[in-house]
Design a protein around this motif. Structure first.
Motif, mmCIF file in Angstrom:
data_model
loop_
_atom_site.group_PDB
_atom_site.id
_atom_site.type_symbol
_atom_site.label_atom_id
_atom_site.label_comp_id
_atom_site.label_asym_id
_atom_site.label_seq_id
_atom_site.Cartn_x
_atom_site.Cartn_y
_atom_site.Cartn_z
ATOM 1 N N ALA A 1 -14.352 -2.313 2.465
ATOM 2 C CA ALA A 1 -14.334 -2.325 3.987
ATOM 3 C C ALA A 1 -14.978 -0.908 4.686
ATOM 4 O O ALA A 1 -15.539 -1.419 5.586
ATOM 5 N N GLY B 1 -5.921 -2.947 5.284
ATOM 6 C CA GLY B 1 -5.866 -3.350 3.796
ATOM 7 C C GLY B 1 -5.061 -4.322 3.488
ATOM 8 O O GLY B 1 -5.164 -5.525 2.927
ATOM 9 N N CYS B 2 -3.678 -4.344 4.029
ATOM 10 C CA CYS B 2 -2.578 -5.228 3.765
ATOM 11 C C CYS B 2 -2.583 -6.744 4.808
ATOM 12 O O CYS B 2 -2.366 -7.619 4.149
ATOM 13 N N SER C 1 -10.281 -2.762 -2.094
ATOM 14 C CA SER C 1 -10.314 -3.650 -0.833
ATOM 15 C C SER C 1 -10.828 -2.464 0.456
ATOM 16 O O SER C 1 -11.516 -2.816 1.095
ATOM 17 N N GLU C 2 -10.015 -1.439 0.276
ATOM 18 C CA GLU C 2 -10.361 -0.503 1.332
ATOM 19 C C GLU C 2 -11.479 0.308 1.144
ATOM 20 O O GLU C 2 -12.548 0.377 1.993
ATOM 21 N N GLN D 1 -5.460 -7.635 5.733
ATOM 22 C CA GLN D 1 -6.459 -8.665 4.869
ATOM 23 C C GLN D 1 -5.870 -9.244 3.644
ATOM 24 O O GLN D 1 -6.216 -10.437 3.645
ATOM 25 N N ARG D 2 -4.944 -8.532 2.804
ATOM 26 C CA ARG D 2 -4.436 -9.221 1.805
ATOM 27 C C ARG D 2 -3.411 -10.204 2.209
ATOM 28 O O ARG D 2 -3.621 -11.625 1.540
ATOM 29 N N CYS E 1 0.806 -1.135 0.067
ATOM 30 C CA CYS E 1 -0.048 -0.082 -0.069
ATOM 31 C C CYS E 1 0.904 1.173 -0.129
ATOM 32 O O CYS E 1 0.592 2.481 -0.435
ATOM 33 N N PHE F 1 -5.841 -3.016 -3.696
ATOM 34 C CA PHE F 1 -5.774 -2.511 -2.396
ATOM 35 C C PHE F 1 -6.977 -1.426 -2.278
ATOM 36 O O PHE F 1 -7.596 -1.280 -1.142
ATOM 37 N N GLU F 2 -6.958 -0.362 -3.099
ATOM 38 C CA GLU F 2 -7.869 0.490 -2.842
ATOM 39 C C GLU F 2 -9.468 0.267 -3.088
ATOM 40 O O GLU F 2 -10.095 0.603 -2.133
#
Length: 251
Positions: free
Chosen positions: A248, A67-68, A244-245, A70-71, A12, A241-242
């Motif tokens: 969330a 976010g990371c 997913s964020e 979660q990854r 990220c 990432f964006e």
């Protein structure tokens, strides 16, 4: 310019790292230009210092940005499926080669060198228990049961690490582990790229907004099957990432 020590060590912050590195190079170029600016008639424009980077910094909470984290969870869950698929392909080819010769009759088997894929999966298991064993000791848990290396042992180790992952990722020691999990995911996805499911991205195309239409090509780029937009791996990871964020925050 040093990196902010509070930043998440994940992908990220790759744009932030790139911006800081670019700024550092620009500062060096500015200092060199300022030192050479001695003759106003020859160099009338005085060098202008570069502006500090203005890129969003994602902070760790406490180590990884959510976010990371979660990854990493998703990647660790995927490792066994990818590893099992890679081993199944190797076993399938081995069986076919052992059973059929050029004329279609049963062929004799010969002892050969170990499969590179099997060696790779053995290395994966070694990396997993290199985290599992010290974590068990640090938490005062019972020592890892003795297991014969193979798919069952790998699944047991992954299951244990998944159960403990929230706590593991709160420890500064988890930086290398988190990066290793993501690296293994990338490595095994590349190894099993013949599988369409492993080549398709779940994200929404940033151009046409279609979902799950981006496919990993042999050249390493993702291409949208609807609008043919191309994305590099870093662009894809940033978009992943964006999105997913955003999900969330809206869930």
């Amino acid at each position: 310019m040093p990196y902010d020590k509070r930043m998440c060590p994940g992908r990220c912050n790759q744009p932030y790292r790139d911006a800081v590195d670019f700024y550092d190079q620009a500062v060096i170029a500015y200092e060199e230009a300022r030192a050479a600016w001695r003759f106003p008639l020859r160099y009338p424009a005085k060098p202008v210092p570069p502006a500090p980077p203005d890129v969003r910094l994602y902070l760790g909470d406490p180590v990884w940005h959510p976010g990371c984290a979660q990854r990493i969870h998703a990647a660790l869950r995927e490792l066994d499926d990818l590893a099992s698929q890679a081993q199944a392909e190797v076993d399938g080819h081995r069986d076919a080669g052992a059973r059929y010769g050029r004329t279609g009759v049963t062929a004799k088997t010969h002892a050969g060198s170990p499969s590179p894929v099997t060696d790779l999966l053995d290395q994966l298991y070694g990396d997993l228990i290199a985290v599992e064993d010290p974590w068990r000791r640090a938490r005062g848990y019972q020592a890892r049961p003795q297991r014969t290396r193979g798919g069952s042992a790998r699944r047991a180790s992954i299951a244990f690490l998944l159960d403990e992952l929230d706590l593991i990722l709160e420890d500064p020691w988890s930086v290398d582990f988190g990066r290793s999990v993501l690296a293994w995911q990338h490595r095994l996805r590349a190894l099993t790229k013949s599988d369409p499911a492993a080549r398709r991205s779940p994200i929404r195309c940033p151009r046409c907004k279609e979902v799950a239409r981006l496919w990993l090509q042999d050249d390493g780029y993702y291409k949208c099957g609807t609008c043919e937009k191309l994305m590099s791996q870093s662009e894809h990871d940033r978009e992943l990432f964006e999105q997913s964020e955003q999900e969330a925050h809206t869930s």
